[in-house]
Design an enzyme around this catalytic site. Sequence first.
Site, mmCIF file in Angstrom:
data_model
loop_
_atom_site.group_PDB
_atom_site.id
_atom_site.type_symbol
_atom_site.label_atom_id
_atom_site.label_comp_id
_atom_site.label_asym_id
_atom_site.label_seq_id
_atom_site.Cartn_x
_atom_site.Cartn_y
_atom_site.Cartn_z
ATOM 1 N N GLU A 1 0.791 -1.235 0.000
ATOM 2 C CA GLU A 1 0.000 0.000 0.000
ATOM 3 C C GLU A 1 0.828 1.293 0.000
ATOM 4 O OE1 GLU A 1 -2.804 -0.571 3.203
ATOM 5 O OE2 GLU A 1 -3.582 -2.391 2.288
ATOM 6 N N ASN B 1 1.926 -4.685 -3.316
ATOM 7 C CA ASN B 1 0.518 -5.009 -3.136
ATOM 8 C C ASN B 1 -0.263 -3.723 -2.873
ATOM 9 O OD1 ASN B 1 -1.546 -7.020 -2.740
ATOM 10 N ND2 ASN B 1 -1.388 -6.708 -0.527
ATOM 11 N N HIS C 1 -10.445 -5.420 -2.663
ATOM 12 C CA HIS C 1 -11.454 -5.264 -1.607
ATOM 13 C C HIS C 1 -12.587 -4.452 -2.215
ATOM 14 C CE1 HIS C 1 -9.035 -6.931 1.569
ATOM 15 N NE2 HIS C 1 -8.034 -6.137 1.248
ATOM 16 N N GLU D 1 -6.397 -10.095 -2.293
ATOM 17 C CA GLU D 1 -7.150 -10.022 -1.025
ATOM 18 C C GLU D 1 -8.646 -9.842 -1.272
ATOM 19 O OE1 GLU D 1 -5.606 -7.024 1.625
ATOM 20 O OE2 GLU D 1 -3.532 -7.535 1.218
ATOM 21 N N ASP E 1 -12.483 -9.577 -1.298
ATOM 22 C CA ASP E 1 -13.725 -9.824 -0.546
ATOM 23 C C ASP E 1 -14.784 -8.848 -1.048
ATOM 24 O OD1 ASP E 1 -12.540 -7.614 0.692
ATOM 25 O OD2 ASP E 1 -12.376 -8.555 2.660
HETATM 26 O O1 G3I Z 1 -4.073 -10.276 18.120
HETATM 27 C C1 G3I Z 1 -3.856 -8.977 18.676
HETATM 28 C C2 G3I Z 1 -4.090 -8.984 20.136
HETATM 29 O O2 G3I Z 1 -3.149 -9.824 20.764
HETATM 30 C C3 G3I Z 1 -3.939 -7.544 20.644
HETATM 31 O O3 G3I Z 1 -4.227 -7.497 21.994
HETATM 32 C C4 G3I Z 1 -4.892 -6.637 19.906
HETATM 33 C C5 G3I Z 1 -4.722 -5.170 20.346
HETATM 34 O O4 G3I Z 1 -4.711 -4.269 19.272
HETATM 35 O O5 G3I Z 1 -4.617 -6.705 18.538
HETATM 36 C C6 G3I Z 1 -4.766 -7.986 17.981
HETATM 37 O O6 G3I Z 1 -4.309 -7.821 16.673
HETATM 38 C C7 G3I Z 1 -5.215 -7.345 15.686
HETATM 39 C C8 G3I Z 1 -4.991 -8.219 14.467
HETATM 40 O O7 G3I Z 1 -5.783 -7.768 13.400
HETATM 41 C C9 G3I Z 1 -5.306 -9.694 14.753
HETATM 42 O O8 G3I Z 1 -6.623 -9.835 15.128
HETATM 43 C C10 G3I Z 1 -4.869 -5.902 15.332
HETATM 44 O O9 G3I Z 1 -5.161 -5.044 16.421
HETATM 45 C C11 G3I Z 1 -5.689 -5.485 14.114
HETATM 46 O O10 G3I Z 1 -5.275 -4.185 13.714
HETATM 47 C C12 G3I Z 1 -5.433 -6.455 12.993
HETATM 48 O O11 G3I Z 1 -6.200 -6.066 11.851
HETATM 49 C C13 G3I Z 1 -5.735 -6.539 10.611
HETATM 50 C C14 G3I Z 1 -5.406 -5.345 9.710
HETATM 51 O O12 G3I Z 1 -5.021 -5.815 8.437
HETATM 52 C C15 G3I Z 1 -4.225 -4.518 10.270
HETATM 53 O O13 G3I Z 1 -3.054 -5.277 10.329
HETATM 54 C C16 G3I Z 1 -6.816 -7.403 9.971
HETATM 55 O O14 G3I Z 1 -7.002 -8.592 10.754
HETATM 56 C C17 G3I Z 1 -6.394 -7.785 8.573
HETATM 57 O O15 G3I Z 1 -7.457 -8.473 7.914
HETATM 58 C C18 G3I Z 1 -6.048 -6.525 7.781
HETATM 59 O O16 G3I Z 1 -5.609 -6.928 6.512
HETATM 60 C C19 G3I Z 1 -5.316 -5.873 5.598
HETATM 61 C C20 G3I Z 1 -4.069 -6.280 4.810
HETATM 62 O O17 G3I Z 1 -3.013 -6.563 5.706
HETATM 63 C C21 G3I Z 1 -3.695 -5.195 3.814
HETATM 64 N N1 G3I Z 1 -4.808 -4.845 2.957
HETATM 65 C C22 G3I Z 1 -6.062 -4.515 3.649
HETATM 66 C C23 G3I Z 1 -6.454 -5.652 4.575
HETATM 67 C C24 G3I Z 1 -7.839 -5.468 5.189
HETATM 68 O O18 G3I Z 1 -7.859 -4.342 6.025
#
Ligand code: G3I
Length: 314
Positions: free
Chosen positions: A111, A162, A198, A229, A231
């Site tokens: 990104e 990406n 997306h 990715e 959806d």
């Molecule tokens: O697992 C931790 C937990 O231990 C912690 O206490 C908590 C506190 O913030 O966070 C948890 O992690 C979260 C993680 O997902 C796993 O559940 C993060 O906060 C949360 O920000 C994270 O979100 C992910 C997001 O990217 C940011 O990294 C989404 O699952 C994931 O689907 C999303 O994927 C992105 C791609 O990487 C890039 N393109 C867009 C796509 C969709 O947004």
Amino acid sequence: LAENPLLTDSRYRALAGSQFSMLTPENAFKPQFLHPRRGVYDFRDADLLVRFARANDMKVHAHTLVWHEALPNWMRENDDPEEVRRTMLRHIATVAGHFKGKVAEWDVVNEPMSDDEKSYTNGNLGLRSEQSPWYEAMGEDYIDEAFRAAHRADPKAQLFLNEYGVEEEGERWDALYDLIKRLKERGVPIDGVGFQNHEYTPGDRTAPETFRSHVQDLAELGIQARVSEMDVPIGEDEKDGRQTQADEMAGKLRVCLEEPNCTSFSTWGFTDRYGSTADTKIYPPRTADSLPWDTDLRPKRAYERLLEALRAAP
Ligand code: G3I
């Protein structure tokens, strides 16, 4: 993951065959989890996924080395440009080195394009600037350096950039295309571009032929493409929503199968039970309708249409 119907559906297995399927980790390879403190790495979850993939004849498309999100706090704290550069290079060398020979592909830069209209005017090249510590420290050069470092660490891995919102025509796609051209001219070892696909709002839905023209533009530059990715969330009362969702997904897969430089197709998650488009800010969380399997892991129309597209593949 073990619930993934792709691993048990014999119709898919028959079509897919060995080493056809690919696993993309949603979060486990992000710096926030892999590199929680300077010099302290935690590869446990990521290694598990690599072992799982190997046990199930899947390749791994690893996501992601350099992004402005999912960073541990310490990575944002330094503003000495040379130190930021060293941090990025060390992270890439250590992480891509750890997985050398174990992952087929990397999202090296994720990104890099800006969401700010102003970045595309007055001679600006459309790159995300102030949100990205990497751009702030190095300018566009961070992208060159990141790819060169990943290539040094794992010369056989295929290296991708990406991006989202580049499926449609417009300045965002034009700016991305120009960036890829500049990288190629500078001899940067980039192999491909991931189109995230997306489709969060009805306005994000795009004609497969537009996507095809972008894939073909990249082919002329000697660059691969992939759907990385996908959806397609649909509204609860959207008329024929499931059909639209199925058409969107199958349309992109069909183009990808037909274009020789389109190398893979991945949805972002597989079941609505865990999909990232769920609303988790309310309790209980409200699941979305965006992926090929529903919250009970029953295949939806999208899954059937994806299978049809695979069967019809040239
Ligand atoms: O697992 C931790 C937990 O231990 C912690 O206490 C908590 C506190 O913030 O966070 C948890 O992690 C979260 C993680 O997902 C796993 O559940 C993060 O906060 C949360 O920000 C994270 O979100 C992910 C997001 O990217 C940011 O990294 C989404 O699952 C994931 O689907 C999303 O994927 C992105 C791609 O990487 C890039 N393109 C867009 C796509 C969709 O947004």
